[in-house]
Design an enzyme around this catalytic site. Structure first.
Site, PDB file in Angstrom:
ATOM      1  N   HIS A 118       0.871  -1.173   0.000  1.00 48.29           N
ATOM      2  CA  HIS A 118       0.000   0.000   0.000  1.00 48.29           C
ATOM      3  C   HIS A 118       0.911   1.227   0.000  1.00 48.29           C
ATOM      4  CE1 HIS A 118      -2.803   2.996   1.650  1.00 48.29           C
ATOM      5  NE2 HIS A 118      -3.797   2.182   1.344  1.00 48.29           N
ATOM      6  N   ASP A 195       3.174  -4.040   7.799  1.00 53.06           N
ATOM      7  CA  ASP A 195       1.862  -3.405   7.671  1.00 53.06           C
ATOM      8  C   ASP A 195       0.816  -4.480   7.961  1.00 53.06           C
ATOM      9  OD1 ASP A 195      -0.568  -2.387   6.850  1.00 53.06           O
ATOM     10  OD2 ASP A 195       0.160  -1.598   4.937  1.00 53.06           O
ATOM     11  N   GLN A 198      -4.407  -5.142   6.913  1.00 50.37           N
ATOM     12  CA  GLN A 198      -5.344  -6.105   6.341  1.00 50.37           C
ATOM     13  C   GLN A 198      -5.309  -7.460   7.037  1.00 50.37           C
ATOM     14  OE1 GLN A 198      -7.643  -5.376   4.232  1.00 50.37           O
ATOM     15  NE2 GLN A 198      -6.928  -3.326   3.744  1.00 50.37           N
ATOM     16  N   LYS A 221     -10.429  -0.756  10.585  1.00 48.92           N
ATOM     17  CA  LYS A 221     -10.546  -1.952   9.753  1.00 48.92           C
ATOM     18  C   LYS A 221     -10.901  -3.184  10.571  1.00 48.92           C
ATOM     19  CE  LYS A 221      -7.216  -0.291   6.302  1.00 48.92           C
ATOM     20  NZ  LYS A 221      -8.110  -0.022   5.159  1.00 48.92           N
ATOM     21  N   CYS A 361      -4.575   2.390  -3.889  1.00 50.19           N
ATOM     22  CA  CYS A 361      -3.362   2.872  -3.208  1.00 50.19           C
ATOM     23  C   CYS A 361      -2.230   1.852  -3.334  1.00 50.19           C
ATOM     24  CB  CYS A 361      -3.639   3.182  -1.737  1.00 50.19           C
ATOM     25  SG  CYS A 361      -4.829   4.493  -1.477  1.00 50.19           S
TER      26      CYS A 361
END
Length: 406
Positions: A118, A195, A198, A221, A361
């Protein structure tokens, strides 16, 4: 609707709205318990945490720090001092880039970034590379999104000082082997920045088992409020890093000449904190614990499989990534021949289905895969197989509705 999915009633928006919501990779919906927790904070405990000694401020402080402990336990950190509250994943990674990257990476060094990042885990490292003269190198993936660990090993050299990688791609849904990559990075003395935006909403995360040096995720999220995020960092690294922001509450003492910074984690939490957001995040994590990842994953996989198998039967539809539903983590990104993704999205909207269209993104990844834009449907455990069928039916009609015939 699927009568078996009783969890839908926990989420007021989807329980009361006829919209089929399939943009969960962008942001999830919030259960009533999270909305209640935020509301309760403002109704009963609203005061500035960490500053006053009067009862309301003490209550606000206690709730804020309880939220920190909840995050610590949820992701398996060793200490609450390793949990920094931020606004989101983007801010968390920028904190690492500015505070760690600019102070520990120099000209001649290398930063390794995966092609599937991302922009939030790419642009900060481009900034570090520009300002320090560092070389930014890219780790490319196979067509299904998987990584070749032999290639990873070859790219991590004595010059590599930092590896930045997502645990789950927000386009392909593939799960990356973080533990193995961390081991390769550490063999060469590099740190790894993960990251987790997700991954955290869909699978158990244990940062010590992953051996991540830094791990970031966003509350919104994982059913929490917007505006609250988390940065986990190993204490030995955080202690050496200067503050990212300066101002109120991140100091121990101030003179005309300078300041002595507060201890972890408050050194990195300047200004009035988002206490209500932290309280809401704790409620969200408690909710995930109550449902359980096993139940969530079972339901998500059933919906993903139903949708993927349906898309495979439609001519001119191409799903990016793996052929296997279990390797998508609830994310299906696709293109339709001769139809722009924005047109796909608009037609789905007319059918009451909300998805995302564009570059997500992640422009370097899409360019690498040979597409400029794509449509993404992303599922959560509260989505149903009936919704998947409606989604597939709508997709099957799009080329005809655009004038290409049956």
């Amino acid at each position: 609707m699927d009568e078996k999915n009783t969890f839908r009633t926990d989420f007021p928006l989807i329980a009361e709205n006829t919209t089929i919501y399939m943009d969960n990779a962008a942001t999830s919906q919030r259960p009533q318990c999270v909305l209640d927790a935020v509301n309760d904070f403002y109704l009963k405990h609203n005061a500035n945490p960490l500053r006053g000694t009067y009862p309301l401020s003490v209550e606000a402080t206690d709730l804020y720090e309880e939220a920190r402990k909840s995050v610590r336990d949820f992701i398996g950190a060793a200490s609450s001092r390793e949990i920094i509250f931020t606004r989101n994943t983007t801010e968390s990674i920028n904190l690492v880039a500015y505070s760690y990257g600019l102070n520990n990476i120099k000209s001649g060094d290398e930063i390794l970034v995966s092609i599937m990042e991302h922009h939030s885990n790419l642009l900060p490292w481009q900034m570090v590379a520009r300002q320090t003269g560092t070389t930014l190198r890219f780790l490319e993936c196979r067509p299904d999104g998987s990584l070749d660990l032999d290639e990873v090993k070859s790219l991590i050299t004595d010059k590599t000082k930092l590896v930045a990688i997502t645990q789950v791609s927000n386009v392909l849904g593939i799960v990356n082997p973080i533990r193995e990559i961390a081991a390769l990075a550490h063999e060469k003395g590099a740190v790894i920045v993960v990251d987790g935006a997700q991954s955290t909403p869909h699978m158990p995360v244990h940062v010590q088992e992953l051996d991540a040096d830094f791990f970031a995720f966003s509350g919104h999220k994982i059913f929490g409020p917007m505006g609250i995020g988390v940065l986990y960092g190993k204490k030995k690294l955080l202690k050496q890093m200067p503050p990212f922001l300066s101002g109120g509450e991140m100091i121990d003492s101030v003179t005309r000449e300078g300041a002595k910074y507060a201890e972890l984690p408050h050194k990195f939490e300047a200004g009035t904190v988002n206490a209500a957001g932290a309280v809401g995040l704790k409620a969200a994590l408690d909710y995930v614990r109550s449902v359980g990842y096993e139940e969530m994953q079972k339901r998500e996989l059933a919906v993903t499989r139903r949708a993927l198998e349906g898309l495979k039967q439609i001519p001119h539809v191409h799903v990016l990534g793996s052929e296997k539903a279990e390797e998508h983590t609830g994310i299906l990104t696709f293109t339709i021949d001769d139809v722009h993704p924005h047109d796909v999205s608009e037609i789905l909207i007319s059918d009451g289905i909300s998805v995302r269209a564009g570059h997500h993104c992640a422009q370097p990844l899409l360019n690498y895969l040979g597409v400029s834009a794509a449509t993404r449907a992303s599922f959560m455990f509260y989505n149903t197989e009936e919704e998947a069928d409606a989604f597939v039916k709508s997709i099957a009609s799009i080329r005809e509705r655009m004038g290409y015939g049956k």
